[in-house]
Enzyme design. Sequence first.
Site, PDB file in Angstrom:
ATOM      1  N   GLY A 198     -88.015  90.625   1.539  1.00 33.66           N
ATOM      2  CA  GLY A 198     -87.041  91.487   1.334  1.00 33.66           C
ATOM      3  C   GLY A 198     -87.175  92.718   0.376  1.00 33.66           C
ATOM      4  N   GLY A 232     -93.581 100.317   3.640  1.00 34.69           N
ATOM      5  CA  GLY A 232     -94.763  99.464   4.206  1.00 34.69           C
ATOM      6  C   GLY A 232     -94.322  98.143   5.124  1.00 34.69           C
ATOM      7  CG  HIS A 233     -91.518  95.181   3.536  1.00 35.19           C
ATOM      8  ND1 HIS A 233     -91.177  95.706   2.353  1.00 35.19           N
ATOM      9  CD2 HIS A 233     -91.850  94.022   3.462  1.00 35.19           C
ATOM     10  CE1 HIS A 233     -91.364  94.921   1.265  1.00 35.19           C
ATOM     11  NE2 HIS A 233     -91.746  93.755   1.873  1.00 35.19           N
ATOM     12  CD  GLN A 286     -94.578  84.110  -2.393  1.00 37.01           C
ATOM     13  OE1 GLN A 286     -94.254  83.377  -1.236  1.00 37.01           O
ATOM     14  NE2 GLN A 286     -94.881  84.979  -2.403  1.00 37.01           N
ATOM     15  CG  ASP A 329     -99.480  91.131  -1.125  1.00 39.56           C
ATOM     16  OD1 ASP A 329     -99.246  91.130  -2.347  1.00 39.56           O
ATOM     17  OD2 ASP A 329     -98.488  91.732  -0.399  1.00 39.56           O
ATOM     18  CD  GLN A 356     -99.228  87.235   0.965  1.00 41.11           C
ATOM     19  OE1 GLN A 356     -98.771  86.981   0.166  1.00 41.11           O
ATOM     20  NE2 GLN A 356     -98.699  88.206   1.848  1.00 41.11           N
ATOM     21  CB  SER A 392     -90.343  94.565  -3.387  1.00 41.42           C
ATOM     22  OG  SER A 392     -90.566  94.564  -2.068  1.00 41.42           O
TER      23      SER A 392
HETATM   24  O1  PAF Z   1     -96.299  88.935   0.946  1.00 44.78           O
HETATM   25  C1  PAF Z   1     -94.963  88.677   0.774  1.00 44.78           C
HETATM   26  O2  PAF Z   1     -93.905  89.076   0.885  1.00 44.78           O
HETATM   27  C2  PAF Z   1     -95.121  86.890   0.551  1.00 44.78           C
HETATM   28  O3  PAF Z   1     -95.993  86.362  -0.012  1.00 44.78           O
HETATM   29  C3  PAF Z   1     -94.585  86.270   1.956  1.00 44.78           C
HETATM   30  C4  PAF Z   1     -96.038  86.627   2.969  1.00 44.78           C
HETATM   31  C5  PAF Z   1     -93.540  86.864   2.707  1.00 44.78           C
HETATM   32  C6  PAF Z   1     -94.756  84.912   1.653  1.00 44.78           C
HETATM   33  O4  PAF Z   1     -93.402  84.577   1.078  1.00 44.78           O
END
Ligand code: PAF
Length: 281
Positions: free
Chosen positions: A31, A36-37, A61, A150, A153, A186
């Site tokens: 959120g 970017g999102h 996390q 990320d 990630q 964010s």
């Molecule tokens: O990148 C993020 O926003 C978070 O790490 C994700 C991939 C939604 C997992 O909670």
Amino acid sequence: MRLILHIREMQSWSEAERRAGKRVALVPTMGFLHEGHLSLVREGSGRADRVIASLFVNPKQFAPNEDYRNYPRDFERDRALLEREGVDILFHPSAEEMYREGHHTHVEVEKLDRFLCGAFRPGHFRGVTTVVAKLLNIVRPHVAIFGTKDYQQLQIIRRMVEDLNFDIEIVGQPIVREKDGLAMSSRNAYLSAPERQAALCLHRSLKKAESLVRHGEREGGRILSAVKEELEKEPLARIEYVSLCDPRSLEELESIRDQALLALAVWVGRARLIDNTVLTA
Ligand code: PAF
């Protein structure tokens, strides 16, 4: 756009869509959405018939000393943005729904989590892979879209999907930047006006490295020194790490032969900012 709060409902919606022959894309988010999102959502729309955005601030996390409680949240704004992008489903489970009483299973990708952010945020990627594995099982998308800001990630999620045989395509999308180069995040919401200005040193330092490599520099030590020097010019910035590493294994590189990931984490005020670029020799 339909709002789904419960796992069962999400699973049956997805199952029905798959049965009807529809291709489903998932965009996982925490959120407080930005361009970017939205670029991930647009990528999902181009690759599938149905787009699901998940919005879940995943407690697993965040370490106890991190910003879980204060992580920026604005559900109504996020909902409106996703609706405008034509998202079909907003999946927004509660923490109790995701982690029921007695939850004891975690997913851990070894080795890749030792480097970069993993070295400074113990348990962080275990939390990420656990929630992403759950989301993939709940939504069962054909494709899931993540940002390359990320970078670690994304590599860890790719490894997990490969190792655990999830039949899902993982797509990485380029970093989206503000006009002045700051990578959208964010957590930029934490920056005061002077800190927002100071935060530009991340992008400046990456640009400096890119220019050095363009002019023939290949030696890791010299590239890292130049990047650190640029960051250290900024009194409001505090370096957590700067790393030049292999873009796949994330292991440190002494020099650039073909490609190298230059990744950094820098604190500006209470915002921990990350950024990266892939340098090509
Ligand atoms: O990148 C993020 O926003 C978070 O790490 C994700 C991939 C939604 C997992 O909670």
